[in-house]
Design an enzyme around this catalytic site. Sequence first.
Site, PDB file in Angstrom:
ATOM      1  N   CYS A   2       0.845  -1.184   0.000  1.00 13.32           N
ATOM      2  CA  CYS A   2       0.000   0.000   0.000  1.00 13.32           C
ATOM      3  C   CYS A   2       0.891   1.248   0.000  1.00 13.32           C
ATOM      4  CB  CYS A   2      -0.953   0.098   1.180  1.00 13.32           C
ATOM      5  SG  CYS A   2      -2.167  -1.214   1.239  1.00 13.32           S
ATOM      6  N   ARG A  27       4.305  -0.253  -4.625  1.00  7.09           N
ATOM      7  CA  ARG A  27       4.042  -0.798  -3.291  1.00  7.09           C
ATOM      8  C   ARG A  27       2.759  -1.631  -3.241  1.00  7.09           C
ATOM      9  NH1 ARG A  27       7.002   1.914   0.611  1.00  7.09           N
ATOM     10  NH2 ARG A  27       5.562   1.130   2.169  1.00  7.09           N
ATOM     11  N   TRP A  73      -2.622  -2.775  -1.746  1.00  5.49           N
ATOM     12  CA  TRP A  73      -2.296  -4.208  -1.847  1.00  5.49           C
ATOM     13  C   TRP A  73      -3.176  -4.867  -0.794  1.00  5.49           C
ATOM     14  CZ3 TRP A  73      -0.484  -8.204   1.210  1.00  5.49           C
ATOM     15  CH2 TRP A  73       0.046  -9.311   0.540  1.00  5.49           C
ATOM     16  N   ASN A  99      -2.141   2.255   5.569  1.00  3.15           N
ATOM     17  CA  ASN A  99      -1.245   1.162   5.183  1.00  3.15           C
ATOM     18  C   ASN A  99      -0.959   0.382   6.457  1.00  3.15           C
ATOM     19  OD1 ASN A  99       0.824  -0.464   4.191  1.00  3.15           O
ATOM     20  ND2 ASN A  99       2.360   1.146   4.391  1.00  3.15           N
ATOM     21  N   GLY A 100      -1.173  -0.938   6.429  1.00  4.66           N
ATOM     22  CA  GLY A 100      -0.911  -1.743   7.625  1.00  4.66           C
ATOM     23  C   GLY A 100      -2.100  -2.632   7.933  1.00  4.66           C
ATOM     24  N   GLU A 484      18.041 -17.488  -6.747  1.00  4.89           N
ATOM     25  CA  GLU A 484      17.640 -16.130  -7.108  1.00  4.89           C
ATOM     26  C   GLU A 484      17.175 -16.079  -8.573  1.00  4.89           C
ATOM     27  OE1 GLU A 484      16.826 -13.604  -5.611  1.00  4.89           O
ATOM     28  OE2 GLU A 484      17.070 -11.931  -6.982  1.00  4.89           O
ATOM     29  N   LYS A 488      13.449 -14.916  -9.749  1.00  2.66           N
ATOM     30  CA  LYS A 488      13.178 -13.844 -10.719  1.00  2.66           C
ATOM     31  C   LYS A 488      12.178 -14.320 -11.765  1.00  2.66           C
ATOM     32  CE  LYS A 488      14.384 -11.555  -8.791  1.00  2.66           C
ATOM     33  NZ  LYS A 488      14.576 -10.898  -7.654  1.00  2.66           N
ATOM     34  N   GLU A 491       8.628 -14.809 -10.259  1.00  6.19           N
ATOM     35  CA  GLU A 491       7.970 -13.553  -9.887  1.00  6.19           C
ATOM     36  C   GLU A 491       7.365 -12.834 -11.078  1.00  6.19           C
ATOM     37  OE1 GLU A 491      10.183 -11.363  -6.217  1.00  6.19           O
ATOM     38  OE2 GLU A 491      11.436 -11.714  -7.962  1.00  6.19           O
ATOM     39  N   HIS A 507      18.732 -36.377  -6.268  1.00  6.57           N
ATOM     40  CA  HIS A 507      17.888 -36.840  -5.158  1.00  6.57           C
ATOM     41  C   HIS A 507      16.429 -36.430  -5.336  1.00  6.57           C
ATOM     42  CE1 HIS A 507      21.434 -38.213  -3.096  1.00  6.57           C
ATOM     43  NE2 HIS A 507      21.984 -37.026  -3.264  1.00  6.57           N
ATOM     44  N   LYS A 606       6.308  -4.561  -3.461  1.00  6.06           N
ATOM     45  CA  LYS A 606       7.734  -4.326  -3.270  1.00  6.06           C
ATOM     46  C   LYS A 606       8.121  -4.347  -1.798  1.00  6.06           C
ATOM     47  CE  LYS A 606      11.767  -2.968  -4.801  1.00  6.06           C
ATOM     48  NZ  LYS A 606      12.446  -4.119  -5.380  1.00  6.06           N
TER      49      LYS A 606
HETATM   50  C1  G6P Z   1       9.052  -8.662  -1.257  1.00  3.93           C
HETATM   51  C2  G6P Z   1       9.667  -8.196  -2.556  1.00  3.93           C
HETATM   52  C3  G6P Z   1      10.987  -8.936  -2.795  1.00  3.93           C
HETATM   53  C4  G6P Z   1      11.914  -8.741  -1.603  1.00  3.93           C
HETATM   54  C5  G6P Z   1      11.250  -9.158  -0.296  1.00  3.93           C
HETATM   55  C6  G6P Z   1      12.058  -8.725   0.909  1.00  3.93           C
HETATM   56  O1  G6P Z   1       8.634  -9.981  -1.374  1.00  3.93           O
HETATM   57  O2  G6P Z   1       8.784  -8.425  -3.636  1.00  3.93           O
HETATM   58  O3  G6P Z   1      11.612  -8.410  -3.959  1.00  3.93           O
HETATM   59  O4  G6P Z   1      13.072  -9.487  -1.797  1.00  3.93           O
HETATM   60  O5  G6P Z   1       9.969  -8.532  -0.160  1.00  3.93           O
HETATM   61  O6  G6P Z   1      12.070  -7.332   0.949  1.00  3.93           O
HETATM   62  P1  G6P Z   1      13.191  -6.453   1.625  1.00  3.93           P
HETATM   63  O7  G6P Z   1      12.782  -5.046   1.347  1.00  3.93           O
HETATM   64  O8  G6P Z   1      13.178  -6.794   3.078  1.00  3.93           O
HETATM   65  O9  G6P Z   1      14.490  -6.803   0.991  1.00  3.93           O
END
Ligand code: G6P
Length: 611
Positions: A2, A27, A73, A99-100, A484, A488, A491, A507, A606
Amino acid sequence: MCGIIGYIGFREAYPVILNGLKRLEYRGYDSAGICVVDGEPFTIKCKGKVSDLENLIGKNSVAGKVGIGHTRWATHGEPNDINAHPHESMNGKFILIHNGIIENYSILKSKLEKRGYTFKSETDTEVLVNLIEYIYLKGNVTPEIAIRLALTKVVGAYGIAVICCDEPETLIAARKGSPLVVGVGEGEYFVASDATPIVEYTNSVIFLNDGDVAILQRDQMVLKTIFNESLEPNIQTLDLDIEAIEKNGFEHFMLKEIYEQPRSIHDTFRGRISLDPIDIHLGGLYNVMPNLVNAKRILMIGCGTSWHAALVGEYVIEDLARIPVEVEYASEFRYRNPIISKDDVVIAISQSGETADTLAAIKLAKEAGALVLGICNVVGSSIPRETHAGVYTHAGPEIGVASTKAFTAQVTVLIMMAILLGRKRGTLTEEHYQTLIQEMEKVPEKIEQILNSDSIVKSISERFKTTNNFLYLGRGYYFPVALEGALKLKEISYIHAEGYPAAEMKHGPIALIDDTMPVVVIATKDNSYEKIVSNIQEVKARKGVIIAIVTEGDTVIREMADYVIEIPEAVEAIGALLAVIPLQLLAYHIALLRGCNVDQPRNLAKSVTVE
Ligand code: G6P
């Protein structure tokens, strides 16, 4: 999670709010709304993106110099027009964005229902705005007092901005657990979840602390706690320019951020490593260096991509500095009664500095008496303020939801920490120490070289745009990179992808391999090169399709692999910084070819400020 924005001043509020919502959209982006006050409030909101809201408003004139806006969100209640913010109280006295999460919202709601309140939405936010109104009307108090009193009854997290229709020349903001920044202009104030919508107007900001309330009027601000204790505003000057939050000609923020990595990594080590004389120092850790050097154990915590960076940190610190390291998901750590001793050093890693689970884990570690350090990107965010010391990554604002440059900046900091600790603990020879620093200096140039071969990655992506599954394999430092790379792809392209240590493939995941399964293997020339060649052969024997990331000039794997992406040679501890770049590009191009919204993937946000 949010985005909220508020404005009070001499400008028309609508363009400021709309522009701000566009900047905050990363956000959360499932619904949006605004309220602008010109004597009377005008509120409009809808499901969808900020552009949908903009279309809905169309050419209607929205006048007024006070306003609030929200991009959502969803936590409570599905994304729809009614659940979108702002929320208005039942008698129309207050309008609020939030937000929260208000955790005790159902108890508060039933109490309000008993007093005749009815609700239109399923949100916890509507409960809060009605609680404020109830206290205001029943207690015959000022709007400010009603807001402060209501907040003392709330359990949970909030960043809010509120307008009372009886005092439309005042904007009130408050925070607990969810970030809020006040921008201080001349004759105007801004409130936002982060500084990105503010910096084009002013660089003077105040980061609100938990329990702070800001009462804003055009020409004055009063800062106090929810318990009515006066506070002295701490105005800081942000070093953030507008270019850093624009796309600058790139099609997407994610692509821009991938391409920024030579610069962002350089910014991360600028002033921290030098070649003449060869040296490394991290000013933020200066006071805690004895604790780190003598730590019995380091615990690293993070979520998502930051957790992957922590895994690289585990490998590099154990390798170079010989300190035992354990890595934990912040969310697991805080709920599983972990053993934390006073001799432990806990390192929290976070791009945003606001991730709720990471913040909660930090509090737990502090209560247990551990020294807690932070590695964060967003200056002034909550984690740097909650930790005893730390290091900023200085990667600049990251807007694309899929993290790229923040990851490489985090890994850069962790490598620097490992080198520094190795030196101080005497676990690195002078020669190795010098080589590592010299090699770090070359990373930006080497990444530039990888980016120059983007067209190769792009053409490979064409072949896989309709694939449903992917496997990513790596050994040692490249195992977290495989994780990672898979994250990516998941996501932003919604393709199922798994990262595995290459040797673990036999395994289980090997059962998945057939001629439809692409397997991305990080197979650079290092200690486990021969082993990874064997793993490639195991995949080939089962007709899997190999996309290999190899060291430039490698001819052996070129013979076996279906597709090859070359990266420059690098010493082992540093190779992760290079190997991840083609994986970021691969995910980007595949997602684009599948028509996905790269910067705003579905269901994600984010900055995850709810637990
Ligand atoms: C969310 C974002 C990710 C990020 C994660 C941790 O899931 O979409 O890209 O890695 O939060 O966020 P931070 O700000 O703590 O790195």
